[in-house]
Write a protein that holds these residues in place. Structure first.
Motif, PDB file in Angstrom:
ATOM      1  N   MET A  29       0.816  -1.211   0.050  1.00 11.93           N
ATOM      2  CA  MET A  29      -0.149  -0.002  -0.024  1.00 11.93           C
ATOM      3  C   MET A  29       0.936   1.333   0.054  1.00 11.93           C
ATOM      4  O   MET A  29       1.932   1.400   0.592  1.00 11.93           O
ATOM      5  CB  MET A  29      -0.801  -0.032   1.177  1.00 11.93           C
ATOM      6  N   SER A  30       0.349   2.238  -0.596  1.00 13.33           N
ATOM      7  CA  SER A  30       1.023   3.681  -0.630  1.00 13.33           C
ATOM      8  C   SER A  30       1.134   4.098   0.961  1.00 13.33           C
ATOM      9  O   SER A  30       0.238   3.668   1.629  1.00 13.33           O
ATOM     10  CB  SER A  30       0.445   4.665  -1.724  1.00 13.33           C
ATOM     11  N   ASP A  31       1.739   5.226   1.302  1.00  7.71           N
ATOM     12  CA  ASP A  31       1.774   5.687   2.482  1.00  7.71           C
ATOM     13  C   ASP A  31       0.383   6.036   3.017  1.00  7.71           C
ATOM     14  O   ASP A  31      -0.472   6.453   1.879  1.00  7.71           O
ATOM     15  CB  ASP A  31       2.861   6.896   2.404  1.00  7.71           C
ATOM     16  N   PRO A  32       0.201   6.043   4.220  1.00 11.44           N
ATOM     17  CA  PRO A  32      -1.143   6.475   4.781  1.00 11.44           C
ATOM     18  C   PRO A  32      -1.283   7.978   4.611  1.00 11.44           C
ATOM     19  O   PRO A  32      -0.498   8.842   4.857  1.00 11.44           O
ATOM     20  CB  PRO A  32      -1.093   6.169   6.182  1.00 11.44           C
ATOM     21  N   ILE A  33      -2.450   8.229   3.986  1.00  9.92           N
ATOM     22  CA  ILE A  33      -2.652   9.630   3.992  1.00  9.92           C
ATOM     23  C   ILE A  33      -3.158  10.324   5.241  1.00  9.92           C
ATOM     24  O   ILE A  33      -2.724  11.417   5.392  1.00  9.92           O
ATOM     25  CB  ILE A  33      -4.024  10.004   2.940  1.00  9.92           C
ATOM     26  N   ILE A  34      -3.954   9.544   6.106  1.00 12.07           N
ATOM     27  CA  ILE A  34      -4.282  10.133   7.495  1.00 12.07           C
ATOM     28  C   ILE A  34      -3.381   9.545   8.393  1.00 12.07           C
ATOM     29  O   ILE A  34      -3.121   8.156   8.566  1.00 12.07           O
ATOM     30  CB  ILE A  34      -5.699   9.914   7.966  1.00 12.07           C
ATOM     31  N   ARG A  35      -2.143  10.180   9.042  1.00  7.18           N
ATOM     32  CA  ARG A  35      -1.358   9.610  10.084  1.00  7.18           C
ATOM     33  C   ARG A  35      -1.402  10.055  11.417  1.00  7.18           C
ATOM     34  O   ARG A  35      -0.864   9.458  12.350  1.00  7.18           O
ATOM     35  CB  ARG A  35       0.214  10.231   9.515  1.00  7.18           C
ATOM     36  N   SER A  36      -2.544  10.825  11.495  1.00  6.79           N
ATOM     37  CA  SER A  36      -2.893  11.145  13.163  1.00  6.79           C
ATOM     38  C   SER A  36      -4.421  11.306  12.969  1.00  6.79           C
ATOM     39  O   SER A  36      -4.999  12.027  12.235  1.00  6.79           O
ATOM     40  CB  SER A  36      -2.201  12.523  13.329  1.00  6.79           C
ATOM     41  N   LEU A  37      -4.836  10.809  14.373  1.00  4.84           N
ATOM     42  CA  LEU A  37      -6.384  11.278  14.514  1.00  4.84           C
ATOM     43  C   LEU A  37      -6.670  12.438  14.852  1.00  4.84           C
ATOM     44  O   LEU A  37      -7.808  12.970  14.730  1.00  4.84           O
ATOM     45  CB  LEU A  37      -7.014  10.146  15.659  1.00  4.84           C
ATOM     46  N   LEU A  38      -5.751  13.401  14.960  1.00  3.05           N
ATOM     47  CA  LEU A  38      -5.776  14.836  15.259  1.00  3.05           C
ATOM     48  C   LEU A  38      -6.071  15.438  13.755  1.00  3.05           C
ATOM     49  O   LEU A  38      -6.186  16.705  13.777  1.00  3.05           O
ATOM     50  CB  LEU A  38      -4.667  15.340  15.928  1.00  3.05           C
ATOM     51  N   ASP A  39      -5.607  14.710  12.816  1.00  5.21           N
ATOM     52  CA  ASP A  39      -5.812  15.344  11.299  1.00  5.21           C
ATOM     53  C   ASP A  39      -7.257  15.582  10.883  1.00  5.21           C
ATOM     54  O   ASP A  39      -7.822  15.062   9.997  1.00  5.21           O
ATOM     55  CB  ASP A  39      -5.017  14.551  10.354  1.00  5.21           C
TER      56      ASP A  39
END
Length: 407
Positions: A1-11
């Motif tokens: 998989m490509s890198d996660p777009i959402i990396r923090s739940l604060l995003d």
């Protein structure tokens, strides 16, 4: 998989957390359904993004708030200790969201489950769909220079906006009210990295004007003020709770007042139209809330109605804040400032025009609450194409109750 777009739940936007806190405290057992919609025509069938969207959602549901993020949330006085304790244990459950292709080539995305879960998918989903869509669109169009050339055009445009703001600041007399702008563009951003770049440019370039961001991750990491209170879904939910339908706006506003006791005092006015809102926004609420947010209809007409309403209640409009946030750009914000700033406090939340202005047509995507406790709810904004309801019978009844035949 490509890198996660959402990396923090604060995003995500602040108002998702402030609304979730009220839901957790006051109606934690409510079930909700959210539906994705694209209001314009994509350049290619978005259903082709389905496998990538599903992979990104899988990754999203593995995330937890980190200790540093929890410590930051505890520093915000309007977030209660027990709610932050809940967030320390919180994660999104993959079974509450589904993505399927539609026959017309669009994406059908539904989040269904406890409202404290389902409501949190919205901003993440919109950010994921946007970033995947624009990456694929640039690849398909074969734009010379590709992604980097697109970003360079974006940099040219945001630089021109900063120059325009500086020139307007210079033209103001020394005693003029401040021009206040905030970033509201997380949901419509071109990409995660581009949003951060834009926010940094604004913070460095016009620090006296740029008052903060709705994005909690950027607010924490960059030391900015998080901006936000409530969205339409909060008031809509009360259409399906155990209150008289005609009184749902008053019930929602009262619930907010009891939760925040003077904090987060900007209310949203257009769930069933401005006129119906003003009929419920009596002296009690007008004194308790710091101001109001515009999100549909003619902003000048809206602002004039609000100023007149305050005058009728014998409240000085200069003591209240009118926040404009509907499809704004810098020119429109400056024009509205010129129209209102001598009579009332004004501020501006700008989204797409800041975070997705790179020479490619942005998507007009939303993910809205459509059912609560298996009962329909509706958003009847002052702009016709923002109407959202999947039950025509309920929609007709709501229009009758609030005398909204013209909307």
């Amino acid at each position: 998989m490509s890198d996660p777009i959402i990396r923090s739940l604060l995003d995500t936007d602040l108002y998702k957390l402030t609304m979730q806190q009220v839901v957790l405290h006051q109606f934690p057992g409510v079930q909700a359904e959210y539906q994705f919609r694209c209001r314009n025509t994509p350049a290619f069938p978005m259903a082709e993004l389905l496998p990538a969207v599903n992979r990104q959602l899988d990754a999203l549901c593995e995330l937890r708030f980190t200790p540093d993020e929890i410590a930051y949330l505890r520093s915000l006085r309007y977030l209660k200790p027990d709610y932050v304790d809940y967030l320390e244990l919180f994660h999104l459950n993959r079974r509450f969201i589904s993505v399927t292709p539609r026959a017309d080539g669009r994406l059908d995305i539904h989040a269904r489950g406890p409202m404290v879960q389902a409501m949190m998918f919205e901003i993440y989903v919109l950010a994921i769909v946007n970033e995947l869509y624009f990456d694929e669109l640039i690849r398909r169009q074969g734009i010379a220079g590709g992604h980097e050339a697109t970003l360079e055009e974006g940099r040219r445009r945001i630089g021109a906006k900063v120059d325009k703001i500086r020139a307007f600041q210079t033209s103001l007399p020394a005693n003029a009210p401040p021009l206040l702008l905030a970033d509201f563009g997380t949901r419509r951003r071109f990409s995660r990295d581009w949003l951060e770049e834009v926010v940094k440019v604004l913070h460095a370039g016009v620090p006296d004007v740029f008052r903060g961001t709705s994005n909690m991750d950027l607010a924490r990491r960059l030391g900015l003020t998080p901006i936000g209170t409530m969205a339409h879904e909060f008031l809509q939910a009360f259409q399906a709770l155990d209150v008289n339908l005609r009184q749902f706006q008053k019930a929602a506003l009262e619930s907010w007042v009891q939760e925040y006791r003077g904090d987060l005092g900007i209310a949203l006015t257009d769930v069933v139209g401005m006129d119906a809102f003003l009929a419920d926004f009596d002296l009690y609420f007008a004194k308790l809330f710091d101001g109001l947010r515009h999100d549909s209809g003619d902003p000048v007409v809206w602002g004039e109605k609000m100023i007149e309403h305050y005058h009728k209640l014998r409240i000085d409009p200069a003591t209240k804040m009118l926040t404009f946030s509907d499809s704004l750009d810098i020119d429109r914000a400056i024009a509205l400032y010129g129209h209102f700033a001598t009579r009332t406090q004004v501020s501006f939340g700008i989204g797409t025009n800041l975070t997705n202005d790179l020479g490619i047509e942005p998507l007009q995507i939303v993910m809205k609450l459509v059912r609560c406790n298996d009962r329909p709810v509706a958003k009847l904004s002052d702009t016709a194409n923002k109407l959202m309801c999947d039950d025509p019978v309920f929609l007709a009844y709501l229009r009758q109750i609030f005398n909204l035949e013209r909307i």
